[in-house]
Design a protein around this motif. Structure first.
Motif, PDB file in Angstrom:
ATOM      1  N   HIS A 302       0.823  -1.216   0.000  1.00  0.00           N
ATOM      2  CA  HIS A 302       0.000   0.000   0.000  1.00  0.00           C
ATOM      3  C   HIS A 302       0.853   1.260   0.000  1.00  0.00           C
ATOM      4  O   HIS A 302       0.401   2.330  -0.430  1.00  0.00           O
ATOM      5  CB  HIS A 302      -0.948  -0.006   1.202  1.00  0.00           C
ATOM      6  CG  HIS A 302      -0.275   0.183   2.527  1.00  0.00           C
ATOM      7  ND1 HIS A 302      -0.141   1.409   3.124  1.00  0.00           N
ATOM      8  CD2 HIS A 302       0.294  -0.713   3.369  1.00  0.00           C
ATOM      9  CE1 HIS A 302       0.479   1.271   4.283  1.00  0.00           C
ATOM     10  NE2 HIS A 302       0.755  -0.004   4.454  1.00  0.00           N
ATOM     11  N   LEU A 303       2.097   1.165   0.472  1.00  0.00           N
ATOM     12  CA  LEU A 303       2.978   2.328   0.462  1.00  0.00           C
ATOM     13  C   LEU A 303       3.269   2.772  -0.971  1.00  0.00           C
ATOM     14  O   LEU A 303       3.349   3.972  -1.260  1.00  0.00           O
ATOM     15  CB  LEU A 303       4.279   2.011   1.190  1.00  0.00           C
ATOM     16  CG  LEU A 303       4.152   1.624   2.675  1.00  0.00           C
ATOM     17  CD1 LEU A 303       5.519   1.239   3.233  1.00  0.00           C
ATOM     18  CD2 LEU A 303       3.529   2.755   3.485  1.00  0.00           C
ATOM     19  N   TYR A 304       3.422   1.810  -1.857  1.00  0.00           N
ATOM     20  CA  TYR A 304       3.661   2.138  -3.263  1.00  0.00           C
ATOM     21  C   TYR A 304       2.406   2.721  -3.907  1.00  0.00           C
ATOM     22  O   TYR A 304       2.498   3.659  -4.709  1.00  0.00           O
ATOM     23  CB  TYR A 304       4.118   0.885  -4.017  1.00  0.00           C
ATOM     24  CG  TYR A 304       5.524   0.482  -3.664  1.00  0.00           C
ATOM     25  CD1 TYR A 304       6.612   1.025  -4.341  1.00  0.00           C
ATOM     26  CD2 TYR A 304       5.765  -0.432  -2.642  1.00  0.00           C
ATOM     27  CE1 TYR A 304       7.905   0.668  -4.006  1.00  0.00           C
ATOM     28  CE2 TYR A 304       7.061  -0.800  -2.302  1.00  0.00           C
ATOM     29  CZ  TYR A 304       8.123  -0.245  -2.988  1.00  0.00           C
ATOM     30  OH  TYR A 304       9.409  -0.586  -2.652  1.00  0.00           O
ATOM     31  N   LEU A 305       1.246   2.187  -3.563  1.00  0.00           N
ATOM     32  CA  LEU A 305       0.010   2.725  -4.130  1.00  0.00           C
ATOM     33  C   LEU A 305      -0.230   4.146  -3.638  1.00  0.00           C
ATOM     34  O   LEU A 305      -0.653   5.017  -4.413  1.00  0.00           O
ATOM     35  CB  LEU A 305      -1.175   1.831  -3.766  1.00  0.00           C
ATOM     36  CG  LEU A 305      -2.520   2.229  -4.373  1.00  0.00           C
ATOM     37  CD1 LEU A 305      -2.450   2.245  -5.894  1.00  0.00           C
ATOM     38  CD2 LEU A 305      -3.622   1.279  -3.907  1.00  0.00           C
ATOM     39  N   ARG A 306       0.033   4.402  -2.382  1.00  0.00           N
ATOM     40  CA  ARG A 306      -0.116   5.765  -1.851  1.00  0.00           C
ATOM     41  C   ARG A 306       0.767   6.749  -2.625  1.00  0.00           C
ATOM     42  O   ARG A 306       0.312   7.811  -3.063  1.00  0.00           O
ATOM     43  CB  ARG A 306       0.264   5.793  -0.367  1.00  0.00           C
ATOM     44  CG  ARG A 306      -0.706   5.107   0.573  1.00  0.00           C
ATOM     45  CD  ARG A 306      -0.095   5.027   1.968  1.00  0.00           C
ATOM     46  NE  ARG A 306      -0.937   4.322   2.915  1.00  0.00           N
ATOM     47  CZ  ARG A 306      -1.835   4.901   3.726  1.00  0.00           C
ATOM     48  NH1 ARG A 306      -1.994   6.213   3.670  1.00  0.00           N
ATOM     49  NH2 ARG A 306      -2.550   4.190   4.571  1.00  0.00           N
ATOM     50  N   ARG A 307       2.040   6.392  -2.780  1.00  0.00           N
ATOM     51  CA  ARG A 307       2.960   7.297  -3.473  1.00  0.00           C
ATOM     52  C   ARG A 307       2.551   7.476  -4.930  1.00  0.00           C
ATOM     53  O   ARG A 307       2.614   8.593  -5.472  1.00  0.00           O
ATOM     54  CB  ARG A 307       4.388   6.742  -3.376  1.00  0.00           C
ATOM     55  CG  ARG A 307       5.479   7.646  -3.975  1.00  0.00           C
ATOM     56  CD  ARG A 307       5.661   8.934  -3.175  1.00  0.00           C
ATOM     57  NE  ARG A 307       6.123   8.647  -1.827  1.00  0.00           N
ATOM     58  CZ  ARG A 307       7.409   8.496  -1.467  1.00  0.00           C
ATOM     59  NH1 ARG A 307       8.361   8.629  -2.383  1.00  0.00           N
ATOM     60  NH2 ARG A 307       7.730   8.270  -0.217  1.00  0.00           N
ATOM     61  N   ALA A 308       2.137   6.398  -5.571  1.00  0.00           N
ATOM     62  CA  ALA A 308       1.746   6.481  -6.981  1.00  0.00           C
ATOM     63  C   ALA A 308       0.550   7.408  -7.177  1.00  0.00           C
ATOM     64  O   ALA A 308       0.527   8.236  -8.094  1.00  0.00           O
ATOM     65  CB  ALA A 308       1.433   5.089  -7.520  1.00  0.00           C
ATOM     66  N   LEU A 309      -0.451   7.284  -6.314  1.00  0.00           N
ATOM     67  CA  LEU A 309      -1.654   8.105  -6.461  1.00  0.00           C
ATOM     68  C   LEU A 309      -1.365   9.582  -6.186  1.00  0.00           C
ATOM     69  O   LEU A 309      -1.908  10.468  -6.871  1.00  0.00           O
ATOM     70  CB  LEU A 309      -2.749   7.597  -5.514  1.00  0.00           C
ATOM     71  CG  LEU A 309      -3.357   6.232  -5.896  1.00  0.00           C
ATOM     72  CD1 LEU A 309      -4.268   5.731  -4.778  1.00  0.00           C
ATOM     73  CD2 LEU A 309      -4.121   6.324  -7.206  1.00  0.00           C
ATOM     74  N   VAL A 310      -0.513   9.855  -5.221  1.00  0.00           N
ATOM     75  CA  VAL A 310      -0.176  11.252  -4.918  1.00  0.00           C
ATOM     76  C   VAL A 310       0.606  11.874  -6.066  1.00  0.00           C
ATOM     77  O   VAL A 310       0.291  12.972  -6.546  1.00  0.00           O
ATOM     78  CB  VAL A 310       0.615  11.347  -3.597  1.00  0.00           C
ATOM     79  CG1 VAL A 310       1.239  12.729  -3.447  1.00  0.00           C
ATOM     80  CG2 VAL A 310      -0.298  11.065  -2.413  1.00  0.00           C
ATOM     81  N   LEU A 311       1.647  11.181  -6.534  1.00  0.00           N
ATOM     82  CA  LEU A 311       2.466  11.745  -7.598  1.00  0.00           C
ATOM     83  C   LEU A 311       1.722  11.844  -8.922  1.00  0.00           C
ATOM     84  O   LEU A 311       1.984  12.735  -9.727  1.00  0.00           O
ATOM     85  CB  LEU A 311       3.733  10.916  -7.776  1.00  0.00           C
ATOM     86  CG  LEU A 311       4.741  10.966  -6.629  1.00  0.00           C
ATOM     87  CD1 LEU A 311       5.946  10.076  -6.932  1.00  0.00           C
ATOM     88  CD2 LEU A 311       5.193  12.396  -6.355  1.00  0.00           C
ATOM     89  N   ASP A 312       0.782  10.934  -9.151  1.00  0.00           N
ATOM     90  CA  ASP A 312      -0.005  10.998 -10.386  1.00  0.00           C
ATOM     91  C   ASP A 312      -0.826  12.280 -10.448  1.00  0.00           C
ATOM     92  O   ASP A 312      -1.132  12.781 -11.535  1.00  0.00           O
ATOM     93  CB  ASP A 312      -0.923   9.782 -10.486  1.00  0.00           C
ATOM     94  CG  ASP A 312      -1.673   9.718 -11.810  1.00  0.00           C
ATOM     95  OD1 ASP A 312      -1.046   9.973 -12.863  1.00  0.00           O
ATOM     96  OD2 ASP A 312      -2.885   9.429 -11.804  1.00  0.00           O
ATOM     97  N   ALA A 313      -1.184  12.829  -9.273  1.00  0.00           N
ATOM     98  CA  ALA A 313      -1.987  14.049  -9.233  1.00  0.00           C
ATOM     99  C   ALA A 313      -1.140  15.316  -9.275  1.00  0.00           C
ATOM    100  O   ALA A 313      -1.674  16.412  -9.474  1.00  0.00           O
ATOM    101  CB  ALA A 313      -2.848  14.054  -7.962  1.00  0.00           C
ATOM    102  N   VAL A 314       0.172  15.192  -9.086  1.00  0.00           N
ATOM    103  CA  VAL A 314       1.060  16.359  -9.043  1.00  0.00           C
ATOM    104  C   VAL A 314       1.384  16.829 -10.457  1.00  0.00           C
ATOM    105  O   VAL A 314       1.675  16.017 -11.339  1.00  0.00           O
ATOM    106  CB  VAL A 314       2.355  16.013  -8.277  1.00  0.00           C
ATOM    107  CG1 VAL A 314       3.383  17.124  -8.411  1.00  0.00           C
ATOM    108  CG2 VAL A 314       2.035  15.769  -6.803  1.00  0.00           C
ATOM    109  N   LEU A 315       1.336  18.151 -10.673  1.00  0.00           N
ATOM    110  CA  LEU A 315       1.607  18.755 -11.980  1.00  0.00           C
ATOM    111  C   LEU A 315       0.722  18.181 -13.078  1.00  0.00           C
ATOM    112  O   LEU A 315       1.166  17.915 -14.196  1.00  0.00           O
ATOM    113  CB  LEU A 315       3.090  18.603 -12.349  1.00  0.00           C
ATOM    114  CG  LEU A 315       4.054  19.497 -11.574  1.00  0.00           C
ATOM    115  CD1 LEU A 315       5.488  19.241 -11.991  1.00  0.00           C
ATOM    116  CD2 LEU A 315       3.710  20.971 -11.780  1.00  0.00           C
ATOM    117  N   GLY A 316      -0.531  17.994 -12.735  1.00  0.00           N
ATOM    118  CA  GLY A 316      -1.509  17.526 -13.706  1.00  0.00           C
ATOM    119  C   GLY A 316      -1.773  16.051 -13.589  1.00  0.00           C
ATOM    120  O   GLY A 316      -0.843  15.237 -13.662  1.00  0.00           O
ATOM    121  N   ALA A 317      -3.023  15.692 -13.392  1.00  0.00           N
ATOM    122  CA  ALA A 317      -3.391  14.277 -13.300  1.00  0.00           C
ATOM    123  C   ALA A 317      -3.175  13.588 -14.640  1.00  0.00           C
ATOM    124  O   ALA A 317      -3.168  14.225 -15.699  1.00  0.00           O
ATOM    125  CB  ALA A 317      -4.848  14.139 -12.860  1.00  0.00           C
ATOM    126  N   GLY A 318      -3.021  12.255 -14.578  1.00  0.00           N
ATOM    127  CA  GLY A 318      -2.785  11.502 -15.795  1.00  0.00           C
ATOM    128  C   GLY A 318      -3.880  11.688 -16.827  1.00  0.00           C
ATOM    129  O   GLY A 318      -3.607  11.753 -18.031  1.00  0.00           O
TER     130      GLY A 318
END
Length: 338
Positions: A302-318
């Motif tokens: 879940h630590l990887y999923l948390r980081r992935a979801l946060v970074l995906d939203a940074v500087l524009g969502a995917g």
């Protein structure tokens, strides 16, 4: 562009991997205590601050790919470091074409990027509370849109937000009107900063895949390791394929930006979208490979999923980057023949 990394780039990756592996402050640490700066921040900010900084901005001519190799390694280990955010802020300023202050390049003044969310407010700002300054994009009147400036902490109000990943604290930022003044143009600033986030997402995807692969190699069911079952192996193969495609696209986009290629903006949007999708997909597959244990707090997927979801939203969502990729590709098509 080169089809392989240079020896220097390989050494950068190897060194940052070694630094990350020896770090005691982890993403899990922030689940039970407030975020604290990892010990590796010092050497990373001091010794790798010139990576990706062009000579006119005060650098030594290092290319964007050099920087992305370092950031990808940190993402793989989920190090809660401010270095990627600082690097993204530096790239925003590099894209403005101005020479960076010496203390920023030396890592003694740590910046974080803030993208435009309104006339004087910004959101999803990483590591805002401990930042020594902000690379602010946009703000003010219409004339300030698409422009970047450095703003000191005395001119901002930081409002903490609850982050899905506590190891990446997020905040809202309000900038005093008096601080929104002179700014420099940013022909490729956002592209450069976006690629830093894309590289970190590729690292997150790689870390999730490796964690899942280790589980697949050691966990046994019905007398066989679970990695021998097609239902597990195919998921990991698909995740690895998506990650490799995203990383290759990110590296090509960095080369395109450095060389002012006409398709650079398209490649950057495509890279950020692909990297976010690959990281989230890999983290989800990692959870699934771990089975019932994978959805527990005690396990690491879940630590990887948390980081992935946060970074995906940074500087524009995917999703936004995918739409921009399509719009730019359509706009770049030659006019249909009569």
């Amino acid at each position: 562009m080169r089809a392989t990394f240079t020896q220097e780039q390989l050494e950068i990756g190897k060194t940052v991997h070694a630094i990350a592996e020896g770090e005691g402050v982890t993403a899990r640490s922030a689940l039970s205590a407030p975020w604290t700066a990892p010990a590796c921040d010092g050497p990373l900010l001091r010794d790798f601050g010139l990576l990706g900084v062009p000579t006119p901005a005060g650098g030594i001519g290092s290319g964007l790919v050099d920087l992305l190799v370092a950031v990808e390694a940190l993402g793989e280990h989920l190090v809660p470091s401010r270095y990627p955010a600082h690097a993204a802020a530096v790239q925003l300023l590099c894209g403005a074409g101005a020479e960076l202050p010496a203390d920023v390049l030396e890592g003694t003044r740590v910046l974080t990027p803030a993208v435009d969310a309104g006339p004087s407010s910004w959101t999803l700002v990483r590591y805002a509370a401990p930042a020594d300054g902000f690379a602010v994009l946009g703000g003010g009147d219409d004339e300030g849109a698409g422009r970047v400036r450095i703003v000191g902490p005395a001119d901002v109000t930081v409002t903490a937000r609850q982050s899905l990943d506590p190891s990446v604290p997020l905040s809202d930022l309000t900038v005093a009107a008096t601080a929104i003044g002179a700014a420099a143009g940013v022909p490729a600033a956002v592209d450069r900063a976006t690629l830093v986030v894309a590289a970190e997402l590729c690292g997150v995807a790689q870390g999730a895949i490796e964690l899942a692969a280790e589980q697949a190699r050691t966990r046994k069911q019905f007398g066989r390791v679970i990695g021998s079952f097609q239902g597990v192996a195919f998921q990991l193969a698909e995740a690895a394929t998506a990650r490799k495609a995203a990383w290759d696209l990110t590296l090509y986009a960095a080369w395109a930006v450095d060389n002012a290629r006409p398709d650079a903006a398209i490649q950057v949007h495509a890279a950020k979208a692909a990297a976010g999708r690959a990281a989230v997909f890999a983290a989800e597959r990692c959870i699934q490979v771990h089975g019932g244990m994978g959805i527990t707090m005690e396990a690491d997927p879940h630590l990887y999923l948390r980081r992935a979801l946060v970074l995906d939203a940074v500087l524009g969502a995917g999703s936004w980057h995918r739409r921009r990729t399509g719009a730019l590709r359509i706009a770049a098509r030659p006019e249909a023949a009569p």
